[in-house]
Design a protein around this motif. Structure first.
Motif, PDB file in Angstrom:
ATOM      1  N   ARG A  40       0.839  -1.192   0.000  1.00 37.82           N
ATOM      2  CA  ARG A  40       0.000   0.000   0.000  1.00 37.82           C
ATOM      3  C   ARG A  40       0.871   1.239   0.000  1.00 37.82           C
ATOM      4  NH1 ARG A  40      -2.890   1.734   5.696  1.00 37.82           N
ATOM      5  NH2 ARG A  40      -1.009   1.994   6.943  1.00 37.82           N
ATOM      6  N   LEU A  41       0.309   2.308  -0.548  1.00 38.61           N
ATOM      7  CA  LEU A  41       0.958   3.612  -0.606  1.00 38.61           C
ATOM      8  C   LEU A  41       0.011   4.624   0.016  1.00 38.61           C
ATOM      9  CD1 LEU A  41       3.213   5.531  -1.806  1.00 38.61           C
ATOM     10  CD2 LEU A  41       1.729   5.728  -3.821  1.00 38.61           C
ATOM     11  N   LEU A  42       0.534   5.425   0.950  1.00 41.61           N
ATOM     12  CA  LEU A  42      -0.251   6.495   1.546  1.00 41.61           C
ATOM     13  C   LEU A  42       0.211   7.824   0.957  1.00 41.61           C
ATOM     14  CD1 LEU A  42      -0.426   5.511   5.327  1.00 41.61           C
ATOM     15  CD2 LEU A  42      -2.280   5.465   3.652  1.00 41.61           C
ATOM     16  N   LEU A  43      -0.743   8.640   0.565  1.00 43.37           N
ATOM     17  CA  LEU A  43      -0.458   9.954   0.006  1.00 43.37           C
ATOM     18  C   LEU A  43      -1.147  11.002   0.872  1.00 43.37           C
ATOM     19  CD1 LEU A  43      -1.112   9.048  -3.731  1.00 43.37           C
ATOM     20  CD2 LEU A  43       1.129   9.416  -2.683  1.00 43.37           C
ATOM     21  N   ARG A  44      -0.360  11.892   1.447  1.00 41.85           N
ATOM     22  CA  ARG A  44      -0.914  12.945   2.309  1.00 41.85           C
ATOM     23  C   ARG A  44      -0.995  14.253   1.528  1.00 41.85           C
ATOM     24  NH1 ARG A  44       2.824  14.909   6.839  1.00 41.85           N
ATOM     25  NH2 ARG A  44       3.320  16.496   5.295  1.00 41.85           N
ATOM     26  N   ALA A  45      -2.171  14.881   1.575  1.00 37.22           N
ATOM     27  CA  ALA A  45      -2.380  16.115   0.829  1.00 37.22           C
ATOM     28  C   ALA A  45      -2.965  17.185   1.741  1.00 37.22           C
ATOM     29  CB  ALA A  45      -3.320  15.876  -0.354  1.00 37.22           C
ATOM     30  N   ARG A  46      -2.581  18.408   1.508  1.00 34.16           N
ATOM     31  CA  ARG A  46      -3.220  19.527   2.175  1.00 34.16           C
ATOM     32  C   ARG A  46      -4.633  19.689   1.617  1.00 34.16           C
ATOM     33  NH1 ARG A  46       1.289  23.785   0.497  1.00 34.16           N
ATOM     34  NH2 ARG A  46       0.644  22.792  -1.450  1.00 34.16           N
ATOM     35  N   PRO A  47      -5.548  20.261   2.391  1.00 36.08           N
ATOM     36  CA  PRO A  47      -6.928  20.381   1.896  1.00 36.08           C
ATOM     37  C   PRO A  47      -7.029  21.034   0.526  1.00 36.08           C
ATOM     38  CG  PRO A  47      -6.839  20.912   4.226  1.00 36.08           C
ATOM     39  CD  PRO A  47      -5.416  20.729   3.785  1.00 36.08           C
ATOM     40  N   GLN A  48      -6.176  22.020   0.253  1.00 34.86           N
ATOM     41  CA  GLN A  48      -6.252  22.711  -1.037  1.00 34.86           C
ATOM     42  C   GLN A  48      -5.725  21.866  -2.192  1.00 34.86           C
ATOM     43  OE1 GLN A  48      -4.479  23.656   1.611  1.00 34.86           O
ATOM     44  NE2 GLN A  48      -2.505  24.576   1.077  1.00 34.86           N
ATOM     45  N   ASP A  49      -5.035  20.748  -1.887  1.00 35.72           N
ATOM     46  CA  ASP A  49      -4.485  19.893  -2.939  1.00 35.72           C
ATOM     47  C   ASP A  49      -5.281  18.605  -3.147  1.00 35.72           C
ATOM     48  OD1 ASP A  49      -2.328  21.627  -3.414  1.00 35.72           O
ATOM     49  OD2 ASP A  49      -1.188  20.769  -1.747  1.00 35.72           O
ATOM     50  N   VAL A  50      -6.351  18.413  -2.382  1.00 36.05           N
ATOM     51  CA  VAL A  50      -7.072  17.141  -2.421  1.00 36.05           C
ATOM     52  C   VAL A  50      -7.707  16.898  -3.783  1.00 36.05           C
ATOM     53  CG1 VAL A  50      -9.007  15.847  -1.467  1.00 36.05           C
ATOM     54  CG2 VAL A  50      -7.467  17.089   0.050  1.00 36.05           C
ATOM     55  N   ASP A  51      -8.373  17.905  -4.334  1.00 35.77           N
ATOM     56  CA  ASP A  51      -9.027  17.718  -5.630  1.00 35.77           C
ATOM     57  C   ASP A  51      -8.015  17.384  -6.719  1.00 35.77           C
ATOM     58  OD1 ASP A  51     -11.441  18.199  -4.453  1.00 35.77           O
ATOM     59  OD2 ASP A  51     -11.595  20.285  -5.106  1.00 35.77           O
ATOM     60  N   ALA A  52      -6.864  18.049  -6.677  1.00 31.15           N
ATOM     61  CA  ALA A  52      -5.825  17.770  -7.680  1.00 31.15           C
ATOM     62  C   ALA A  52      -5.280  16.353  -7.521  1.00 31.15           C
ATOM     63  CB  ALA A  52      -4.693  18.788  -7.564  1.00 31.15           C
ATOM     64  N   LEU A  53      -5.123  15.900  -6.270  1.00 28.29           N
ATOM     65  CA  LEU A  53      -4.647  14.540  -6.041  1.00 28.29           C
ATOM     66  C   LEU A  53      -5.670  13.521  -6.543  1.00 28.29           C
ATOM     67  CD1 LEU A  53      -2.760  12.420  -4.826  1.00 28.29           C
ATOM     68  CD2 LEU A  53      -3.874  12.806  -2.607  1.00 28.29           C
ATOM     69  N   ALA A  54      -6.949  13.760  -6.268  1.00 24.60           N
ATOM     70  CA  ALA A  54      -7.990  12.844  -6.752  1.00 24.60           C
ATOM     71  C   ALA A  54      -7.999  12.784  -8.270  1.00 24.60           C
ATOM     72  CB  ALA A  54      -9.354  13.289  -6.226  1.00 24.60           C
ATOM     73  N   THR A  55      -7.778  13.915  -8.915  1.00 30.39           N
ATOM     74  CA  THR A  55      -7.740  13.946 -10.380  1.00 30.39           C
ATOM     75  C   THR A  55      -6.583  13.109 -10.918  1.00 30.39           C
ATOM     76  OG1 THR A  55      -8.742  16.153 -10.427  1.00 30.39           O
ATOM     77  CG2 THR A  55      -7.549  15.446 -12.390  1.00 30.39           C
ATOM     78  N   VAL A  56      -5.410  13.223 -10.288  1.00 29.53           N
ATOM     79  CA  VAL A  56      -4.250  12.440 -10.727  1.00 29.53           C
ATOM     80  C   VAL A  56      -4.509  10.954 -10.563  1.00 29.53           C
ATOM     81  CG1 VAL A  56      -1.841  11.907 -10.219  1.00 29.53           C
ATOM     82  CG2 VAL A  56      -2.590  14.287 -10.318  1.00 29.53           C
ATOM     83  N   LEU A  57      -5.052  10.554  -9.399  1.00 28.27           N
ATOM     84  CA  LEU A  57      -5.317   9.134  -9.159  1.00 28.27           C
ATOM     85  C   LEU A  57      -6.384   8.607 -10.104  1.00 28.27           C
ATOM     86  CD1 LEU A  57      -5.203   9.011  -5.259  1.00 28.27           C
ATOM     87  CD2 LEU A  57      -3.447   8.296  -6.885  1.00 28.27           C
ATOM     88  N   ARG A  58      -7.329   9.441 -10.445  1.00 27.47           N
ATOM     89  CA  ARG A  58      -8.343   9.032 -11.417  1.00 27.47           C
ATOM     90  C   ARG A  58      -7.713   8.833 -12.792  1.00 27.47           C
ATOM     91  NH1 ARG A  58     -14.017  12.139 -12.717  1.00 27.47           N
ATOM     92  NH2 ARG A  58     -15.352  10.296 -12.729  1.00 27.47           N
ATOM     93  N   GLN A  59      -6.781   9.714 -13.138  1.00 28.52           N
ATOM     94  CA  GLN A  59      -6.084   9.563 -14.412  1.00 28.52           C
ATOM     95  C   GLN A  59      -5.251   8.285 -14.441  1.00 28.52           C
ATOM     96  OE1 GLN A  59      -3.862  13.193 -14.609  1.00 28.52           O
ATOM     97  NE2 GLN A  59      -5.586  14.408 -15.407  1.00 28.52           N
ATOM     98  N   VAL A  60      -4.612   7.975 -13.320  1.00 30.06           N
ATOM     99  CA  VAL A  60      -3.806   6.752 -13.249  1.00 30.06           C
ATOM    100  C   VAL A  60      -4.683   5.536 -13.494  1.00 30.06           C
ATOM    101  CG1 VAL A  60      -2.494   5.263 -11.687  1.00 30.06           C
ATOM    102  CG2 VAL A  60      -2.036   7.725 -11.743  1.00 30.06           C
ATOM    103  N   ARG A  61      -5.830   5.489 -12.849  1.00 27.25           N
ATOM    104  CA  ARG A  61      -6.731   4.353 -13.035  1.00 27.25           C
ATOM    105  C   ARG A  61      -7.224   4.269 -14.481  1.00 27.25           C
ATOM    106  NH1 ARG A  61     -11.571   3.983  -9.521  1.00 27.25           N
ATOM    107  NH2 ARG A  61     -11.505   1.854 -10.335  1.00 27.25           N
ATOM    108  N   ALA A  62      -7.525   5.429 -15.073  1.00 24.42           N
ATOM    109  CA  ALA A  62      -7.988   5.438 -16.462  1.00 24.42           C
ATOM    110  C   ALA A  62      -6.902   4.940 -17.415  1.00 24.42           C
ATOM    111  CB  ALA A  62      -8.444   6.842 -16.857  1.00 24.42           C
ATOM    112  N   GLU A  63      -5.665   5.369 -17.188  1.00 28.91           N
ATOM    113  CA  GLU A  63      -4.560   4.925 -18.051  1.00 28.91           C
ATOM    114  C   GLU A  63      -4.344   3.424 -17.930  1.00 28.91           C
ATOM    115  OE1 GLU A  63      -1.330   7.279 -16.717  1.00 28.91           O
ATOM    116  OE2 GLU A  63      -2.147   9.175 -17.499  1.00 28.91           O
ATOM    117  N   ARG A  64      -4.385   2.905 -16.712  1.00 28.44           N
ATOM    118  CA  ARG A  64      -4.199   1.471 -16.516  1.00 28.44           C
ATOM    119  C   ARG A  64      -5.351   0.685 -17.135  1.00 28.44           C
ATOM    120  NH1 ARG A  64      -0.983  -0.537 -12.654  1.00 28.44           N
ATOM    121  NH2 ARG A  64      -2.600  -2.012 -12.000  1.00 28.44           N
TER     122      ARG A  64
END
Length: 700
Positions: free
Chosen positions: A657-681
């Motif tokens: 497992r990998l834990l990713l810690r984000a500040r509240p202002q970065d949460v939406d951007a992190l979710a977008t990146v992880l969504r892109q990763v899943r889409a690419e895979r």
């Protein structure tokens, strides 16, 4: 951008040229296809045949030809022109003319999918139950005529004793969008002032204002209590239940009653948060700290996130009520999103039971073994005296007999020599066995000190019932927990042994309560150990009569000299103080909910690629990959067979497992990146599973 439903490399054939002409004003249907694949989480355009024009309206279920197979989908829009230049495949059929996907639920599903790195179709599977044709035909389309709302339902009722309670009801009646966190009083034995009565009064205020109310509770026992209260206040025909224990036809009928406007109030468990109320004015959730609100299926949204997003989207009031206050709720209070509704201190003193800690200085003088005995003299005296007046509740942290064992000599946890699983006892006179593989530990020897004798770490409810039955001969003993949970018990003398969360309600309230093995809850290896212990203790203590009526709560199993904030909060009945202190500490340590954590589970290589991905926001910190606790080196990697998608609980084992810690202002951007990763895979047809959970509360 929308596309036609032909996918390169999938074997999808081209659309035949003999597509019938469509002579309608909006000949194109934008369809959200339930493919389950992250890279296809968008709408696709289809031609609407003339014979389906009237039925294929936004919100209806349709069948479409997609990637060489027939799939289900929802029409989300009708368009006059297609964005795609080529020919469009026609809709194959309309499942039913019922518009089951409402615009607010679609917006909610898209919002949750975006913020939780998920797929919109997965959220819709949580929100919309499977169709039941007989239920559709049996239920009338037009809502029935209802009698006028009873005059008695329009009073403040159970809210009169709270600062801001009457004002909250007034705002709800007026249709305002207000948010509140309500700290409920412990009013055992007074159903007219208990939390179900308060929720019913809030629903009545909403109905009086001409809007609908949605009331959500953790389990079926709470639902039974709320059902009785709402029915008593609103009268018959104004509310419906939605829960997992209903059959397919009964559940779909209830869901359709909400959709068609037959009832203005819906009550239910976690899934009821998505109920399609046409004009929603209030969402109320009881005890949102309960882990039953954690969604076990992708994209794993907590019910608190669902109702908070829905209240924002539909402009309705939001009420989060409980005896204790969670740290997440406190963060919303301090952010100004929710306002606290609390009772004056005098009301707390008049309603709360007396709380005593066994092992305090005065008790140690009377009973030197008070800190080490499982049932100290104070607890025994309290129970004996209370049994003359009514039932006594005993809360035990674990069910079963002896769920955990340790070495008698060095106190190291006893583990199986075959698989390293924990050893336990399932009954009196039996040999200890492994809880994982079932192997009997007949000749166990401690690897730390060589000891051969075992002792209990935590004694379960069944063993406790045996011990107390011998300590109080002739007194009835009842147990509640596991598969045998009691909803209520009579008001006559009895010992009621219960695990946390399974405490039955006693008629007239319990005369006393014993909270055994307090350290077992406080010492849990979890971030929320203290707030969760307080929540469970307060839920039990709230069932005890007030101190003025002799109600008393005794807490045992606390080490001498221990200053636990959770115990102090219980004695003072001040959960808000503990939540505020926890939140302040977590801000300093950058822990949830101050910072937001995402958990990604998969293969080491996939996780390392995410941790070093260039697109991650600058404020995101990666921890890992690390091997999951309890997973051995030989554990295999699960195979999804769905292009790396995650469509729920696949029952797979993945080791890292990998834990990713984000500040509240970065949460939406992190979710977008992880969504892109899943889409690419998914587009590359990766076969190893990648599971993503946003907003992980426990990061141990």
């Amino acid at each position: 951008m929308t596309q036609r439903p032909s996918i390169e490399g999938t074997g999808e054939t081209s659309v035949p040229s003999a597509v019938p002409p469509v002579d309608v004003a909006r000949p194109v249907a934008a369809v959200l296809v339930e493919s389950g694949l992250p890279h296809l989480d968008r709408v696709f355009e289809y031609a609407v045949p003339p014979d389906l024009d009237e039925l294929a309206q936004p919100g209806v279920r349709v069948n479409v030809r997609f990637a060489g197979q027939e799939l289900r989908g929802y029409v989300v829009e009708r368009r006059a022109e297609a964005e795609h230049d080529g020919r469009l495949a026609p809709l194959k059929s309309v499942v039913a003319g019922e518009a089951v996907l409402t615009p607010p639920i679609l917006e909610l599903a898209r919002d949750l999918a975006a913020t939780h790195a998920g797929v919109t179709g997965d959220v819709l599977r949580l929100a919309i139950p499977p169709r039941h044709a007989r239920a559709e035909k049996a239920l009338a389309m037009e809502p029935p005529a209802l009698d006028p709302l009873p005059v008695a339902a329009l009073g403040d009722g159970a809210w009169a004793n709270y600062r801001g309670g009457s004002a909250f009801l007034e705002h709800v009646r007026d249709g305002a969008a207000v948010g509140a966190v309500w700290s409920a009083l412990p009013v055992a034995g007074d159903p007219a002032r208990d939390w179900p009565a308060a929720f019913a009064a809030a629903a009545a205020a909403c109905v009086a204002g001409g809007r609908g109310a949605l009331l959500v509770v953790p389990d079926h026992r709470d639902l039974e209590r709320l059902d009785a209260a709402v029915g008593g206040v609103l009268g018959p025909g104004r509310h419906v239940r939605l829960s997992a224990d209903q059959g397919p036809q009964a559940r779909y009928t209830a869901w359709l009653k909400v959709l068609r406007g037959h009832v203005p109030v819906v009550i239910g468990t976690r899934a009821a948060a998505y109920a399609p109320m046409p004009d929603l004015g209030l969402i109320a959730v009881w005890d949102d700290g309960d882990d039953l609100y954690d969604e076990p299926r992708a994209p794993y949204p907590h019910a608190r996130d669902v109702v908070a997003n829905r209240a924002r989207i539909e402009g309705c009031s939001l009420l989060l009520g409980a005896y204790a206050r969670s740290v997440a709720d406190e963060s919303l209070v301090e952010a100004g999103v929710l306002q606290p509704i609390v009772a004056p201190r005098k009301a707390l003193r008049d309603n709360a039971p007396r709380v005593v800690i066994a092992g305090e200085e005065t008790e140690r003088e009377r009973d030197p073994a008070a800190t080490s005995a499982r049932l100290p003299t104070l607890a025994w005296r309290t129970a004996k005296a209370a049994l003359e007046r009514g039932p006594v509740l005993i809360q035990v942290p674990r069910r079963g007999y002896v769920p955990s064992l340790a070495c008698q000599q060095c106190r190291a946890r006893a583990r199986c020599t075959a698989c390293h699983g924990p050893l336990a006892l399932s009954g009196g006179g039996q040999v200890a066995s492994c809880r994982w593989c079932g192997s009997a530990a007949r000749e166990w020897e401690c690897p730390e000190c060589g000891g051969t004798r075992l002792r209990s770490l935590v004694v379960g409810a069944r063993r406790t019932a045996e011990e107390l039955g011998r300590a109080f001969p002739g007194v009835p003993v009842m147990t509640s927990g596991g598969d045998a949970v009691l909803a209520s018990v009579p008001g006559r003398p009895a010992l009621v042994i219960s695990t946390p969360g399974a405490e039955p309600v006693a008629e007239g309230g319990y005369a006393a309560a014993l909270l055994l093995d307090a350290w077992a809850l406080l010492d849990r290896p979890a971030l929320d150990a203290a707030p969760e212990a307080l929540r469970r203790w307060m839920a039990a203590a709230a069932l005890v009569r007030p101190a003025a009526a002799g109600g008393m709560v005794v807490v045992t199993g606390v080490s001498p000299g221990t200053t636990a904030p959770a115990l102090e909060a219980l004695i003072r009945w001040d959960a808000a103080w503990l939540a505020a202190g926890e939140l302040a500490e977590r801000r300093l340590l950058h822990l949830p909910p101050a910072d937001i954590f995402a958990e990604v589970v998969g293969t080491r290589g996939a996780l390392e690629a995410i941790a070093t991905r260039e697109g991650l926001p600058a404020g995101v910190t990666a921890y890992g990959p690390t091997r999951l606790p309890g997973v051995g080196p030989a554990a295999g990697v699960g195979r999804s067979g769905a292009g790396g998608g995650d469509s729920g609980d696949l029952g797979l084992v993945v080791p890292f497992r990998l834990l990713l810690r984000a500040r509240p202002q970065d949460v939406d951007a992190l979710a977008t990146v992880l969504r892109q990763v899943r889409a690419e895979r998914s587009a590359r047809k990766e076969t190893d599973t990648l599971r993503v959970r946003m907003g992980v509360a426990d990061v141990n």
